[in-house]
Design an enzyme around this catalytic site. Structure first.
Site, PDB file in Angstrom:
ATOM      1  N   TYR A  74     -47.603 -45.579   9.306  1.00 51.55           N
ATOM      2  CA  TYR A  74     -48.705 -45.935  10.199  1.00 51.55           C
ATOM      3  C   TYR A  74     -48.560 -47.408  10.602  1.00 51.55           C
ATOM      4  CZ  TYR A  74     -50.436 -41.294  10.040  1.00 51.55           C
ATOM      5  OH  TYR A  74     -50.515 -39.943  10.223  1.00 51.55           O
ATOM      6  N   SER A  75     -49.615 -48.197  10.522  1.00 51.76           N
ATOM      7  CA  SER A  75     -49.503 -49.546  11.107  1.00 51.76           C
ATOM      8  C   SER A  75     -48.723 -50.546  10.266  1.00 51.76           C
ATOM      9  CB  SER A  75     -50.893 -50.096  11.434  1.00 51.76           C
ATOM     10  OG  SER A  75     -51.396 -49.402  12.555  1.00 51.76           O
ATOM     11  N   THR A  76     -48.283 -50.160   9.057  1.00 48.81           N
ATOM     12  CA  THR A  76     -47.334 -51.059   8.397  1.00 48.81           C
ATOM     13  C   THR A  76     -46.087 -51.195   9.278  1.00 48.81           C
ATOM     14  OG1 THR A  76     -46.281 -49.300   7.096  1.00 48.81           O
ATOM     15  CG2 THR A  76     -48.106 -50.486   6.047  1.00 48.81           C
ATOM     16  N   LYS A  78     -46.107 -51.872  12.349  1.00 48.54           N
ATOM     17  CA  LYS A  78     -46.278 -53.054  13.201  1.00 48.54           C
ATOM     18  C   LYS A  78     -45.674 -54.288  12.533  1.00 48.54           C
ATOM     19  CE  LYS A  78     -50.536 -51.648  15.648  1.00 48.54           C
ATOM     20  NZ  LYS A  78     -50.914 -50.380  14.999  1.00 48.54           N
ATOM     21  N   TYR A 164     -57.858 -54.551  18.684  1.00 47.09           N
ATOM     22  CA  TYR A 164     -56.708 -53.941  18.028  1.00 47.09           C
ATOM     23  C   TYR A 164     -56.016 -52.911  18.924  1.00 47.09           C
ATOM     24  CZ  TYR A 164     -54.055 -51.872  14.173  1.00 47.09           C
ATOM     25  OH  TYR A 164     -53.059 -51.422  13.350  1.00 47.09           O
TER      26      TYR A 164
END
Length: 385
Positions: A74-76, A78, A164
C-alpha cells in the site's frame, strides 16, 4: 476473525541481536493479544540487520506465516518511490525546484505550469483524485492515467494547500521520474537498489512470485476518530470521497493478482520487511548508504504541515514524498521519515539513531495511527537504543 485468533501461533521465528531482544517480546505480545494475525518486522542499525522476525498465520487456512512472505505495501510504496526520486536528485537528473512542466510539458495544462517538482511530490498540486471516472482495471494503464492527470484542473491553487494524493501521487511523481531518466520507478528500484539480486522488493511484481504474496484483511474501524475519516470518505462531494472511491480503495483492492504486475507506485509495491528496512538503510551512515546526506536532508525537509484536504481526521506533515514524524505517525521522533501503508504497515529511517525499520502485517486496522502494535514495537526499539 475470532476463529483465526484461536489458531494464531504466538511465538516469533527469526533473529534479534541481544540488545534488541525486547522487540521480539513486543512482537509476540502483538500476536498473543490479537492485534496481529500474521506479521513481520525488520530493523537495521547503522547498516546491520539487528531484527528479522516473522510469526502468526498467513491467512484463514491457518497456514503458518512463511519466512519468505511478501506483502502488498500500500502506501509504504510511496516511500520507496521517494527513495528512487532521491536517487535522481542525488545524480542531478531531477531538480526539486524546477517546474514539473520542464520534464513533462503536458502537465502544464489547466493552470499547472508553475507547479514545482517539490510541490507535486508533497501533495500540493491539487490532484488528489482523478477527475474522470476510473475503474480498477484502468490503474494498470499508465499512459491513460498520466494523460488524465496532465489535462486535469487542480482542486485548489497549487502550493497553497495540501491533501493526500492516495493513488495519483504515484503517477504524478512516477511520470517525472520516467521523463527525467527514461525509466519507470519500478525499473530504477531494481537497477539502483537491488544490484546483488537478493532484494525482495518490486513495483511491478514478476509473476513467478505471486504465490508468496500474503492476502490482506480489513478490520472494521472502532468508533470515534477512525469512524470520522470513514464517514468523510462516504460523503459524496468531498475530496475524501473522490480520493478513496474512484476506484474504491480498501485492503481488498490489491489482493487481486491482476494488480500486482503493473506499476502503481503510490500503492502496489510488493516487499518483505527485511528488504523494505534494507532500502531505508540506504539513507543512513554505514555500509549500505546509497543516497548522500545532502539529498537525505533535502527530501526530509518539511514541505507542508497542517490540515489535510483529504485526510480530514488529523493534520499531516510531509517532506518530498516522505511522511515526516508527527503525532499521526511519530516513528522514532524528529528526523524520522518514511511512509505508512493502509491499515498498519510502516517503514522509515531515523538517521539520528541509525535505525531503519519496517513492519508488514496481514490485518489492516483502519483506526488512526499509531496503533498499539506499532507503539509496542517502536518503544522496544527505543529502549534498545
Amino acid at each position: 476473525m475470532s476463529t483465526m485468533h484461536q489458531a494464531v501461533a504466538t511465538t516469533a521465528s527469526g533473529y534479534t541481536a541481544p540488545r534488541f531482544a525486547g522487540v521480539r517480546d513486543a512482537f509476540e505480545s502483538n500476536l498473543r493479544n490479537g492485534d496481529d494475525i500474521g506479521a513481520s518486522v525488520a530493523v537495521y542499525h547503522h547498516g546491520r540487520l539487528v531484527v528479522d522476525l516473522w510469526g502468526g498465520i498467513r491467512d484463514t487456512s491457518g497456514t503458518p506465516y512463511p519466512e519468505d512472505a511478501l506483502h502488498v505495501g500500500y502506501s509504504t510504496t510511496k516511500g520507496v518511490m521517494g527513495l528512487v526520486l532521491a536517487s535522481l536528485v542525488d545524480t542531478g537528473e531531477v531538480d526539486l525546484d524546477a517546474p514539473v512542466s520542464a520534464y513533462w510539458p503536458e502537465f502544464g495544462a489547466a493552470g499547472k505550469s508553475g507547479v514545482l517538482v517539490r510541490e507535486l511530490a508533497s501533495h500540493q498540486a491539487g490532484l488528489p483524485a482523478f477527475g474522470e471516472p476510473v475503474a480498477k482495471a484502468d490503474l494498470a494503464d499508465w499512459g491513460g492515467c498520466v494523460r488524465r492527470l496532465a489535462r486535469q484542473a487542480p482542486a485548489w491553487y497549487p502550493g497553497t494547500r495540501h491533501g493526500y494524493h492516495a493513488l495519483t501521487l504515484g503517477y504524478l511523481v512516477g511520470e517525472v521520474v520516467r521523463r527525467a531518466s527514461g525509466k519507470s520507478v519500478g525499473a530504477l528500484l531494481r537497477e539502483r537498489f537491488a544490484q546483488n539480486g537478493d532484494l525482495q522488493a518490486w513495483i511491478g511484481l514478476p509473476a513467478e512470485h505471486n504465490g508468496r504474496v500474503v492476502p490482506y484483511q480489513d478490520a472494521s474501524p472502532t468508533p470515534g476518530i477512525g469512524a470520522f475519516a470513514a464517514t468523510a470518505a462516504e460523503a459524496p462531494d468531498t475530496l475524501t470521497h473522490a480520493t478513496f472511491n474512484n476506484p474504491v480503495v480498501t485492503a481488498d483492492l490489491f489482493n487481486d493478482p491482476a494488480l500486482w504486475w503493473p506499476e502503481i507506485p503510490a500503492a502496489n509495491g510488493i516487499f518483505d520487511a527485511r528488504s523494505l528496512a534494507r532500502l531505508y538503510s540506504g539513507v543512513l551512515a554505514g555500509p549500505l548508504r546509497a543516497i548522500s546526506p545532502i539529498t537525505v536532508d533535502q527530501v526530509r525537509r518539511q514541505q507542508v504541515h497542517g490540515p489535510d484536504e483529504v485526510l480530514v481526521d488529523q493534520p499531516t506533515r510531509f517532506g518530498t514524498v516522505f511522511e515526516l514524524s508527527s503525532p499521526r505517525q511519530p516513528m522514532l521522533g524528529p528526523g524520522s521519515f518514511g511512509h505508512d501503508g493502509l491499515g498498519g504497515h510502516l517503514a522509515f529511517a531515523h538517521p539520528e539513531s541509525g535505525i531503519a525499520f519496517a513492519f508488514l502485517t496481514n490485518r489492516a486496522i483502519p483506526d488512526p495511527t499509531p496503533h498499539t502494535r506499532l507503539w509496542r514495537l517502536l518503544s522496544a526499539v527505543t529502549a534498545a537504543l
